[in-house]
Design a protein around this motif. Structure first.
Motif, PDB file in Angstrom:
ATOM      1  N   ASP A  49       0.772  -5.982   4.483  1.00 20.65           N
ATOM      2  CA  ASP A  49       0.825  -5.583   6.081  1.00 20.65           C
ATOM      3  C   ASP A  49      -0.716  -5.035   6.270  1.00 20.65           C
ATOM      4  O   ASP A  49      -1.302  -4.872   5.185  1.00 20.65           O
ATOM      5  CB  ASP A  49       1.876  -4.590   6.542  1.00 20.65           C
ATOM      6  CG  ASP A  49       1.966  -3.430   5.403  1.00 20.65           C
ATOM      7  OD1 ASP A  49       1.218  -3.201   4.740  1.00 20.65           O
ATOM      8  OD2 ASP A  49       2.948  -2.778   5.520  1.00 20.65           O
ATOM      9  N   ALA A 107       7.771  -3.050   4.233  1.00 25.59           N
ATOM     10  CA  ALA A 107       6.297  -3.376   4.840  1.00 25.59           C
ATOM     11  C   ALA A 107       6.279  -2.660   5.853  1.00 25.59           C
ATOM     12  O   ALA A 107       6.711  -1.351   6.124  1.00 25.59           O
ATOM     13  CB  ALA A 107       6.294  -4.850   4.995  1.00 25.59           C
ATOM     14  N   PHE A 108       6.111  -3.287   7.198  1.00 26.60           N
ATOM     15  CA  PHE A 108       6.166  -2.319   8.483  1.00 26.60           C
ATOM     16  C   PHE A 108       7.402  -2.935   9.049  1.00 26.60           C
ATOM     17  O   PHE A 108       7.241  -3.028  10.606  1.00 26.60           O
ATOM     18  CB  PHE A 108       4.929  -2.822   9.197  1.00 26.60           C
ATOM     19  CG  PHE A 108       3.949  -1.396   9.256  1.00 26.60           C
ATOM     20  CD1 PHE A 108       4.276  -0.221   8.999  1.00 26.60           C
ATOM     21  CD2 PHE A 108       2.516  -1.829   8.880  1.00 26.60           C
ATOM     22  CE1 PHE A 108       3.584   0.874   8.661  1.00 26.60           C
ATOM     23  CE2 PHE A 108       1.713  -0.799   8.555  1.00 26.60           C
ATOM     24  CZ  PHE A 108       2.121   0.586   8.532  1.00 26.60           C
ATOM     25  N   HIS A 156      12.335   1.532   6.103  1.00 20.27           N
ATOM     26  CA  HIS A 156      11.635   0.008   6.416  1.00 20.27           C
ATOM     27  C   HIS A 156      10.772  -0.439   5.157  1.00 20.27           C
ATOM     28  O   HIS A 156      10.717   0.352   4.214  1.00 20.27           O
ATOM     29  CB  HIS A 156      10.624   0.351   7.536  1.00 20.27           C
ATOM     30  CG  HIS A 156       9.336   1.161   7.298  1.00 20.27           C
ATOM     31  ND1 HIS A 156       9.195   2.504   7.669  1.00 20.27           N
ATOM     32  CD2 HIS A 156       8.411   0.977   6.388  1.00 20.27           C
ATOM     33  CE1 HIS A 156       8.024   2.880   7.278  1.00 20.27           C
ATOM     34  NE2 HIS A 156       7.600   1.964   6.491  1.00 20.27           N
ATOM     35  N   THR A 216       0.939  -1.206   0.029  1.00 26.68           N
ATOM     36  CA  THR A 216       0.069  -0.018   0.109  1.00 26.68           C
ATOM     37  C   THR A 216       0.933   1.360  -0.078  1.00 26.68           C
ATOM     38  O   THR A 216       2.012   1.019  -0.360  1.00 26.68           O
ATOM     39  CB  THR A 216      -0.839   0.040   1.214  1.00 26.68           C
ATOM     40  OG1 THR A 216      -0.083  -0.149   2.472  1.00 26.68           O
ATOM     41  CG2 THR A 216      -1.954  -1.147   1.316  1.00 26.68           C
ATOM     42  N   GLY A 217       0.544   2.444   0.481  1.00 25.60           N
ATOM     43  CA  GLY A 217       1.075   3.665   0.328  1.00 25.60           C
ATOM     44  C   GLY A 217       1.183   4.451  -0.948  1.00 25.60           C
ATOM     45  O   GLY A 217       0.285   3.920  -1.805  1.00 25.60           O
ATOM     46  N   SER A 218       1.619   5.586  -1.003  1.00 23.68           N
ATOM     47  CA  SER A 218       1.444   6.365  -2.023  1.00 23.68           C
ATOM     48  C   SER A 218       2.187   5.894  -3.266  1.00 23.68           C
ATOM     49  O   SER A 218       1.923   6.086  -4.403  1.00 23.68           O
ATOM     50  CB  SER A 218       1.627   7.778  -1.645  1.00 23.68           C
ATOM     51  OG  SER A 218       2.980   7.804  -1.152  1.00 23.68           O
ATOM     52  N   SER A 219       3.500   5.297  -2.830  1.00 24.53           N
ATOM     53  CA  SER A 219       4.386   4.780  -4.055  1.00 24.53           C
ATOM     54  C   SER A 219       3.713   3.934  -5.002  1.00 24.53           C
ATOM     55  O   SER A 219       3.903   4.329  -6.357  1.00 24.53           O
ATOM     56  CB  SER A 219       5.481   4.294  -3.477  1.00 24.53           C
ATOM     57  OG  SER A 219       6.234   4.776  -2.704  1.00 24.53           O
ATOM     58  N   PRO A 220       3.023   3.000  -4.741  1.00 18.97           N
ATOM     59  CA  PRO A 220       2.213   2.244  -5.945  1.00 18.97           C
ATOM     60  C   PRO A 220       1.007   2.554  -6.495  1.00 18.97           C
ATOM     61  O   PRO A 220       0.751   1.894  -7.440  1.00 18.97           O
ATOM     62  CB  PRO A 220       2.031   0.747  -5.045  1.00 18.97           C
ATOM     63  CG  PRO A 220       1.969   1.193  -3.717  1.00 18.97           C
ATOM     64  CD  PRO A 220       2.650   2.321  -3.404  1.00 18.97           C
ATOM     65  N   ASN A 280       2.992   8.804   8.527  1.00 14.94           N
ATOM     66  CA  ASN A 280       1.768   8.425   8.122  1.00 14.94           C
ATOM     67  C   ASN A 280       0.404   9.150   8.595  1.00 14.94           C
ATOM     68  O   ASN A 280      -0.426   8.923   8.334  1.00 14.94           O
ATOM     69  CB  ASN A 280       1.513   6.800   8.475  1.00 14.94           C
ATOM     70  CG  ASN A 280       2.388   5.909   7.781  1.00 14.94           C
ATOM     71  OD1 ASN A 280       3.056   6.227   6.920  1.00 14.94           O
ATOM     72  ND2 ASN A 280       2.414   4.431   7.924  1.00 14.94           N
ATOM     73  N   ARG A 302      -0.386  11.592   7.891  1.00 17.02           N
ATOM     74  CA  ARG A 302      -0.764  12.486   6.727  1.00 17.02           C
ATOM     75  C   ARG A 302      -2.152  11.832   6.269  1.00 17.02           C
ATOM     76  O   ARG A 302      -3.140  12.542   5.576  1.00 17.02           O
ATOM     77  CB  ARG A 302       0.167  12.684   5.459  1.00 17.02           C
ATOM     78  CG  ARG A 302       0.623  11.356   4.636  1.00 17.02           C
ATOM     79  CD  ARG A 302       1.922  11.419   4.022  1.00 17.02           C
ATOM     80  NE  ARG A 302       2.573  10.246   4.193  1.00 17.02           N
ATOM     81  CZ  ARG A 302       3.019   9.401   3.149  1.00 17.02           C
ATOM     82  NH1 ARG A 302       2.772   9.870   2.020  1.00 17.02           N
ATOM     83  NH2 ARG A 302       3.651   8.408   3.499  1.00 17.02           N
ATOM     84  N   THR A 358       7.516   6.612  11.387  1.00 12.41           N
ATOM     85  CA  THR A 358       6.384   5.899  10.729  1.00 12.41           C
ATOM     86  C   THR A 358       5.161   6.528  11.039  1.00 12.41           C
ATOM     87  O   THR A 358       4.459   6.915  10.451  1.00 12.41           O
ATOM     88  CB  THR A 358       6.656   4.412  10.786  1.00 12.41           C
ATOM     89  OG1 THR A 358       7.761   3.821  10.175  1.00 12.41           O
ATOM     90  CG2 THR A 358       5.348   3.829   9.920  1.00 12.41           C
ATOM     91  N   GLY A 391       7.086  -0.477  -1.279  1.00 12.98           N
ATOM     92  CA  GLY A 391       7.653   0.674  -1.062  1.00 12.98           C
ATOM     93  C   GLY A 391       8.732   0.627  -0.156  1.00 12.98           C
ATOM     94  O   GLY A 391       9.141  -0.361   0.344  1.00 12.98           O
ATOM     95  N   VAL A 392       9.069   1.827   0.029  1.00  8.36           N
ATOM     96  CA  VAL A 392      10.082   1.987   1.265  1.00  8.36           C
ATOM     97  C   VAL A 392       9.765   3.117   2.034  1.00  8.36           C
ATOM     98  O   VAL A 392       9.451   4.070   1.623  1.00  8.36           O
ATOM     99  CB  VAL A 392      11.609   2.059   0.660  1.00  8.36           C
ATOM    100  CG1 VAL A 392      11.841   3.121  -0.376  1.00  8.36           C
ATOM    101  CG2 VAL A 392      12.721   2.200   1.667  1.00  8.36           C
ATOM    102  N   GLY A 393       9.883   2.842   3.370  1.00 10.05           N
ATOM    103  CA  GLY A 393       9.787   4.211   4.414  1.00 10.05           C
ATOM    104  C   GLY A 393      10.966   5.120   4.202  1.00 10.05           C
ATOM    105  O   GLY A 393      12.123   4.837   3.847  1.00 10.05           O
TER     106      GLY A 393
HETATM  107  C1  GLP Z   1       3.973   2.348   5.009  1.00 11.86           C
HETATM  108  C2  GLP Z   1       3.826   0.882   4.440  1.00 11.86           C
HETATM  109  C3  GLP Z   1       5.014   0.641   3.479  1.00 11.86           C
HETATM  110  C4  GLP Z   1       5.188   1.563   2.828  1.00 11.86           C
HETATM  111  C5  GLP Z   1       5.639   3.079   3.319  1.00 11.86           C
HETATM  112  C6  GLP Z   1       5.722   3.930   2.523  1.00 11.86           C
HETATM  113  O1  GLP Z   1       4.730   2.427   6.452  1.00 11.86           O
HETATM  114  N1  GLP Z   1       3.518   0.007   5.493  1.00 11.86           N
HETATM  115  O2  GLP Z   1       4.596  -0.639   3.113  1.00 11.86           O
HETATM  116  O3  GLP Z   1       6.308   1.211   1.800  1.00 11.86           O
HETATM  117  O4  GLP Z   1       4.394   3.357   4.161  1.00 11.86           O
HETATM  118  O5  GLP Z   1       4.904   4.885   2.027  1.00 11.86           O
HETATM  119  P1  GLP Z   1       4.843   5.621   0.636  1.00 11.86           P
HETATM  120  O6  GLP Z   1       4.866   4.903  -0.487  1.00 11.86           O
HETATM  121  O7  GLP Z   1       3.604   6.481   0.962  1.00 11.86           O
HETATM  122  O8  GLP Z   1       5.801   6.673   0.881  1.00 11.86           O
END
Ligand code: GLP
Length: 264
Positions: free
Chosen positions: A72, A145-146, A143, A41-45, A170, A172, A166, A137-139
């Motif tokens: 996650d 996933a979580f 990180h 999940t997240g904004s990246s995908p 998150n 936002r 994190t 994605g990547v935090g």
């Molecule tokens: C969360 C998710 C991660 C994701 C990360 C980055 O913590 N658990 O899987 O990679 O956010 O989110 P974004 O893609 O919004 O930057």
């Protein structure tokens, strides 16, 4: 490791979507031999999902024989909650494509027995043999996933307490109120992700630059979980120029040249 450097987020999204479609099509999945996809999940995908929906609706890729496992889920958010990962996946992707609901797997953050939930999830992945392509994605803190910094690099699906970094990042999605962000989540482990045949991480924007520096040029360390990709036989980072700004210019040049030659 392959590092695919695109000009911007839109190019990353279309590269990632075309790659997923290519992998599924090349596999020629059937009901007995499905393609198994790990999803984030997240904004990246989001852009990748939008492109995949278009490819699916244009008949260029089918999800009929694709099985998915999401990375996650927050603990304590019901699937109908707008910030639950169940809701996000359904709205952003699943309801627009021809995937069978029975082929969708997501961790249940409302369970009363976390250990069983995590054990069963691992067992279900194993029942398919392996995940063919795990996308993540990547935090900002590296990180995946979580799996927060300090996570065992061989960890399996389990409960994780989220770091303040994190939670702040998150917030936002929760009216910028950190008190509304769940403090724990169920997540696949680093080991669960790297067991996949191939792992593809999408990273866009300058706020991911430090994570990419540690992931690509740094030492392998549990303090930067993304760095475990260096140990994977088929790891791909799909990123934009902004996310490479902390890399040495030679590193950027090196990966660009390799990809240019691969294209030829
Ligand atoms: C969360 C998710 C991660 C994701 C990360 C980055 O913590 N658990 O899987 O990679 O956010 O989110 P974004 O893609 O919004 O930057």
């Amino acid at each position: 490791m392959r590092v695919i450097i695109n000009s911007n987020y839109d190019e990353c999204s279309s590269w990632a979507a075309n790659y997923v479609a290519y992998k599924i099509n090349r596999f020629r999945p059937t009901a007995d031999k499905p393609f198994v996809l790990g999803l984030p999940t997240g904004s990246s995908p989001i852009g990748m999902y939008q492109n995949l929906i278009k490819l699916n609706q244009a008949g260029k890729v089918s999800f009929e024989n694709v099985v998915t496992f999401n990375m996650d889920e927050y603990i304590g958010l019901p699937p109908a909650h707008h910030e639950s990962y169940h809701f996000f996946m359904h709205e952003t992707f699943f309801k627009h494509i021809n995937i069978k609901p029975s082929n969708i797997n997501m961790l249940n953050g409302m369970t009363t027995d976390y250990e069983k939930e995590c054990r069963d999830y691992e067992a279900k992945i194993k029942s398919y043999g392996k995940i063919h392509l795990f996308i993540g994605g990547v935090g900002t803190d590296g990180h995946i996933a979580f799996n927060e910094p300090g996570s065992s690099l061989s960890s399996r699906t389990r409960v994780k307490t989220l770091t303040m970094e994190t939670i702040r990042s998150n917030a936002r999605f929760f009216n910028n109120d950190i008190n509304l962000v769940p403090k724990t989540a169920l997540t696949v482990g680093v080991g669960t992700i790297t067991d996949a045949e191939e792992v593809m991480i999408i990273a866009s924007g300058a706020n991911k630059a430090e994570a990419l520096k540690h992931g690509i040029e740094g030492s392998i360390s549990h303090m930067w979980p993304i760095s475990i990709l260096q140990m994977h036989q088929h790891g791909i980072i799909v990123c934009d120029e902004a996310a490479t700004k902390e890399l040495r210019p030679e590193t950027v040049k090196y990966f660009k040249e390799i990809e240019q030659r691969t294209m030829k």
